[in-house]
Scaffold this active site. Structure first.
Site, short mmCIF file in Angstrom:
data_model
loop_
_atom_site.label_atom_id
_atom_site.label_comp_id
_atom_site.label_asym_id
_atom_site.label_seq_id
_atom_site.Cartn_x
_atom_site.Cartn_y
_atom_site.Cartn_z
N CYS A 10 -5.16 9.87 -2.66
CA CYS A 10 -6.39 9.23 -3.60
C CYS A 10 -5.66 9.48 -4.93
O CYS A 10 -5.11 10.52 -5.17
CB CYS A 10 -7.76 9.30 -3.20
SG CYS A 10 -8.24 10.94 -3.73
N CYS B 159 -6.55 9.82 2.47
CA CYS B 159 -5.90 11.00 1.71
C CYS B 159 -5.88 12.05 2.38
O CYS B 159 -6.52 12.64 3.04
CB CYS B 159 -6.87 10.99 0.57
SG CYS B 159 -6.45 12.32 -0.43
N ASP C 176 10.60 -6.06 6.51
CA ASP C 176 10.31 -4.74 6.36
C ASP C 176 10.68 -3.92 5.19
O ASP C 176 11.79 -4.27 4.84
CB ASP C 176 10.29 -3.85 7.70
CG ASP C 176 9.21 -2.75 7.88
OD1 ASP C 176 8.16 -2.94 7.12
OD2 ASP C 176 9.66 -1.73 8.35
N GLU C 177 10.08 -3.01 4.69
CA GLU C 177 10.57 -2.37 3.46
C GLU C 177 11.18 -3.02 2.32
O GLU C 177 12.25 -2.74 1.93
CB GLU C 177 11.43 -1.25 4.13
CG GLU C 177 10.95 -0.42 5.27
CD GLU C 177 10.25 0.93 4.95
OE1 GLU C 177 9.74 1.08 3.63
OE2 GLU C 177 10.06 1.84 5.67
N LYS D 59 1.31 -0.32 7.22
CA LYS D 59 2.02 -1.48 6.70
C LYS D 59 2.79 -2.20 7.83
O LYS D 59 2.72 -3.38 8.34
CB LYS D 59 2.96 -1.45 5.49
CG LYS D 59 2.20 -0.85 4.18
CD LYS D 59 2.98 -1.05 3.05
CE LYS D 59 4.18 0.19 3.12
NZ LYS D 59 3.74 1.35 3.02
N CYS E 181 -8.04 15.02 0.67
CA CYS E 181 -9.46 15.18 0.69
C CYS E 181 -10.21 14.59 1.95
O CYS E 181 -11.19 14.59 2.23
CB CYS E 181 -9.95 14.76 -0.59
SG CYS E 181 -10.07 13.08 -0.82
N CYS F 281 -6.85 12.99 -6.04
CA CYS F 281 -5.74 14.18 -5.54
C CYS F 281 -4.56 14.02 -5.81
O CYS F 281 -3.79 15.12 -5.76
CB CYS F 281 -6.09 14.58 -4.06
SG CYS F 281 -7.71 14.51 -3.38
N GLY G 284 0.76 -1.41 -0.01
CA GLY G 284 -0.04 0.04 -0.03
C GLY G 284 0.74 1.30 -0.01
O GLY G 284 2.09 1.08 -0.21
N PRO G 285 0.17 2.42 0.00
CA PRO G 285 0.96 3.73 -0.01
C PRO G 285 1.50 4.17 1.34
O PRO G 285 1.63 3.35 2.11
CB PRO G 285 -0.01 4.57 -0.37
CG PRO G 285 -1.24 4.21 0.32
CD PRO G 285 -1.17 2.60 0.25
ZN LIG Z 1 -8.11 12.62 -2.01
#
Ligand SMILES: [Zn+2]
Length: 205
Positions: free
Chosen positions: A180, A141, A84-85, A17, A144, A183, A11-12
């Site tokens: 997101c 996000c 990790d990472e 994580k 937003c 954005c 994921g981002p």
């Molecule tokens: Zn957003």
């Protein structure tokens, strides 16, 4: 808790994580499993021999500079290998994890799937293919406030970084935030109008 598996948590930035990895490590500790935790030397967020989530939880970790070192450190009676990472590892990490799985170990790893350009990060595509289970976590996000952030936005002095900005920044106030798709911004000052695909090409199909 079975071996012969590779669970990948991705994921981002800021999606939790490492927090999820630490949760799974704790469960292995409670179950009295023999566990070893690894983290790349390149991860500059923490300098000590441990990994740390953003909410402050930690676990002891062995810092390594090349993925082959993992095979040298893992002992026959180690049951769980946490890493990790993963995005920062060299390409041999895929082979290393395959060897561990074939030896009956359970591997649990985390990794950023996309870099700041929204391009696959290092060995992550191969790792997602060989994983026996993939969990894609979303972040909130930062722009937003929705809960579907899947991208990592790089900001330099508070502004979205240009696509051509170097991978390692010297000077400037560089930060990252989860965003997101709506954005996420990637300015490209070198983009040429001529590279754009014109609508008639599609229409003629
Ligand atoms: Zn957003």
């Amino acid at each position: 808790m079975d071996g012969y598996s590779f669970e990948l948590i991705t994921g981002p930035m800021s999606c939790g994580k490492t927090e999820e990895l630490l949760r799974r490590i704790r469960r292995c500790v409670i179950a009295r499993k023999k566990i070893k935790v690894f983290s790349p030397e390149i991860d500059t967020r923490e300098h000590g021999d441990y990994i740390k989530s953003r909410n402050g939880l930690t676990a002891d970790a062995i810092k390594i500079s090349h993925s082959i070192q993992i095979l040298q450190k893992v002992k026959p009676d180690d049951e769980i290998i946490a890493i990790d990472e993963l995005q920062f590892f060299d390409s041999a990490i895929t082979k290393v994890i395959t060897v561990l799985m074939n030896e009956g170990k359970k591997v649990i790893g985390t990794g950023l799937e996309l870099d700041f350009k929204s391009e696959p990060f290092g060995p992550m595509p191969e790792l997602m293919c060989i994983a026996t289970k993939v969990d894609k976590l979303h972040a909130v996000c930062m722009k937003c406030g929705c809960e579907d952030a899947t991208r990592t936005q790089r900001l330099i002095d508070g502004e979205p970084a240009d696509k051509s900005s170097p991978l390692i920044m010297i000077g400037g106030d560089e930060t990252y935030e989860a965003r997101c798709i709506k954005c996420y911004e990637l300015p490209d000052k070198n983009a040429k109008e001529s590279n754009k695909i014109s609508t008639p090409d599609f229409v003629s199909l």
